[in-house]
Design a protein around this motif. Structure first.
Motif, PDB file in Angstrom:
ATOM      1  N   ASP A 101       0.812  -1.038  -0.056  1.00  0.00           N
ATOM      2  CA  ASP A 101       0.612  -0.025   0.046  1.00  0.00           C
ATOM      3  C   ASP A 101       1.202   1.418  -0.176  1.00  0.00           C
ATOM      4  OD1 ASP A 101      -2.279   2.020   0.676  1.00  0.00           O
ATOM      5  OD2 ASP A 101      -2.649   1.529   2.392  1.00  0.00           O
ATOM      6  N   MET A 102       0.677   1.853  -1.556  1.00  0.00           N
ATOM      7  CA  MET A 102       1.000   1.334  -2.266  1.00  0.00           C
ATOM      8  C   MET A 102       1.936   1.460  -3.570  1.00  0.00           C
ATOM      9  SD  MET A 102      -1.792   3.922  -3.441  1.00  0.00           S
ATOM     10  CE  MET A 102      -1.190   2.842  -6.024  1.00  0.00           C
ATOM     11  N   GLU A 161      -3.924   1.023  -5.553  1.00  0.00           N
ATOM     12  CA  GLU A 161      -4.414   0.098  -4.604  1.00  0.00           C
ATOM     13  C   GLU A 161      -3.899  -1.062  -4.571  1.00  0.00           C
ATOM     14  OE1 GLU A 161      -4.344   1.708  -1.975  1.00  0.00           O
ATOM     15  OE2 GLU A 161      -4.905   3.775  -2.167  1.00  0.00           O
ATOM     16  N   MET A 351      -4.432  -5.525   0.027  1.00  0.00           N
ATOM     17  CA  MET A 351      -5.013  -4.706   1.378  1.00  0.00           C
ATOM     18  C   MET A 351      -4.820  -5.977   2.476  1.00  0.00           C
ATOM     19  SD  MET A 351      -5.175  -2.256   1.654  1.00  0.00           S
ATOM     20  CE  MET A 351      -5.665  -0.481   0.924  1.00  0.00           C
TER      21      MET A 351
HETATM   22 ZN    ZN Z   1      -2.987   2.694  -0.158  1.00  0.00          ZN
END
Ligand code: ZN
Length: 390
Positions: A101-102, A161, A351
């Motif tokens: 990230d990222m 992302e 994520m």
């Molecule tokens: Zn981010």
């Protein structure tokens, strides 16, 4: 240089949102300059942070924006197995703050510049690297303003992302406000003669709770999201000085996580109406110089992309992903989308590793990001670049 070499350099810059990102931006600018690409920097008012905007290919309408944020979340209090600002490989994973990230996406985008150039693009690829994303996407509006001032109109935006290179077509938005109840102080033995700021804040907080529960029962619903309604809550409260003083001040933070189709400002207005019509008249009957203010400090729009847009169709073709996922976190896609750019969130890494100690990106994901960029160059350019991937 490979994507991994670039990622190693990017991770080496401690760009936690509270710090300057200029060392990283300068490095990226030098890197691009060596390839004959000029960058423009858009500084914040303190001069310690900057967005970078660069264009590969012709300066004209159309083409694609590759959007990434350069800031990362803090490592304070987290237990890391290796230095978070030194890229470290273990078992096919590259560890370091921001790998997922990222900065991983920024690395593959920079690595692809050579390919984009070789593809002799007839539509531009823009690099848009921002600051202050991790503290509520508060940086990107000035970048969007700069794009508007240039007088060009990109056709679409990819926000990189980490999605494991899947297409994400929507997320909720967030509106946050600082609340301040200004009461009237007195000795607690004569409490009815004062205006208790903590107790009035408690009534606002309970109003917020009831509104959240009502929505949870009655909607509006969008079942792609979990939970499927807009939610409201109060996350912090500070007030009062001693048990025997009726408190004068109470402050709290209110958050509204809203479905992309709902206007959060109207929800906030309903809280404000309750304060103005019910609470403040009671307070002012005791002491006229009292009141309640709610001031917005974060406004990150939600977004839902058209799954049939040109950019969505192109990315499906490139990634082979035919799902239309939505996610629980917010991104700069809400801002790009609000400015009218068809936007998809798609990038390497997961994520699930973001914001955690021992954040990592798999080596295979970085390679998937490289392949994605190669295919994108092929799709946008007149000539597919022949160079095979390392
Ligand atoms: Zn981010």
């Amino acid at each position: 240089m490979t994507s991994r070499d670039i990622l190693s350099r990017l991770v080496g810059f401690d760009t936690v949102s509270s710090k300057s990102n200029l060392a990283l931006i300068d490095w990226v600018r030098d890197y691009l300059e060596q390839q004959g690409i000029r960058s423009d920097l858009i500084h914040d008012e303190t001069g310690t942070k900057a967005h970078l905007w660069a264009t590969v290919g012709p300066e004209c309408d159309g083409g694609i924006v590759l959007s990434g944020h350069t800031d990362v979340v803090p490592v304070d209090g987290q237990s890391w197995s290796s230095d978070p600002f030194t890229l470290t490989e273990r078992e096919g994973k590259l560890f370091g703050r921001g790998t997922a990230d990222m900065k991983g996406f920024i690395a593959v985008a920079l690595n692809a510049v050579e390919r984009f150039k070789a593809a002799s693009l007839d539509r531009p690829v823009h690099l848009a690297f921002s600051y202050d994303e991790e503290i509520g996407c508060i940086g990107v509006p000035s970048l969007l303003e700069a794009i508007r001032r240039r007088g060009i109109r990109p056709a679409a935006c990819i926000v990189g992302e980490p999605t494991m290179m899947k297409l994400v077509i929507g997320h909720k938005g967030i509106l946050c406000a600082h609340g301040h109840v200004r009461g009237f102080e007195c000795h607690s033995s004569t409490a009815p003669e004062g205006v208790n700021a903590v107790q009035y804040a408690a009534r606002i907080i309970d109003f917020v709770r009831l509104e959240c529960e009502r929505r949870y029962r009655e909607g509006p619903f969008d079942h792609r999201f979990i939970p499927s309604t807009t939610t409201l809550h109060v996350g912090t409260v500070q007030g009062g000085t001693a048990f025997n003083i009726v408190p004068r001040d109470c402050r709290f933070d209110l958050e509204i996580r809203h479905l992309p189709t709902e206007d959060p400002h109207r929800i906030l207005q309903s809280v404000e109406r309750h304060c103005r019509d019910v609470l403040e008249p009671e307070m002012r009957a005791v002491a006229p110089d009292t009141g309640i203010t709610l001031s917005v400090f974060c406004d990150t729009p939600g977004f839902v992309a058209d799954p049939g847009s040109d950019i969505a169709v192109l990315l499906r073709r490139i990634t082979g992903d035919n799902d239309s996922a939505v996610v629980a976190y917010t991104t700069e896609a809400g801002h790009f989308s609000r400015d009218g750019y068809p936007t998809i969130v798609c990038g390497p890494g997961s994520m699930a590793q973001g914001h955690k100690p021992d954040e990592f990106i798999e080596v295979s994901q970085l390679a998937a990001g490289d392949r994605f960029m190669e295919a994108l160059a092929g799709a946008l350019g007149r000539v597919s670049p022949p160079r095979p991937l390392p």
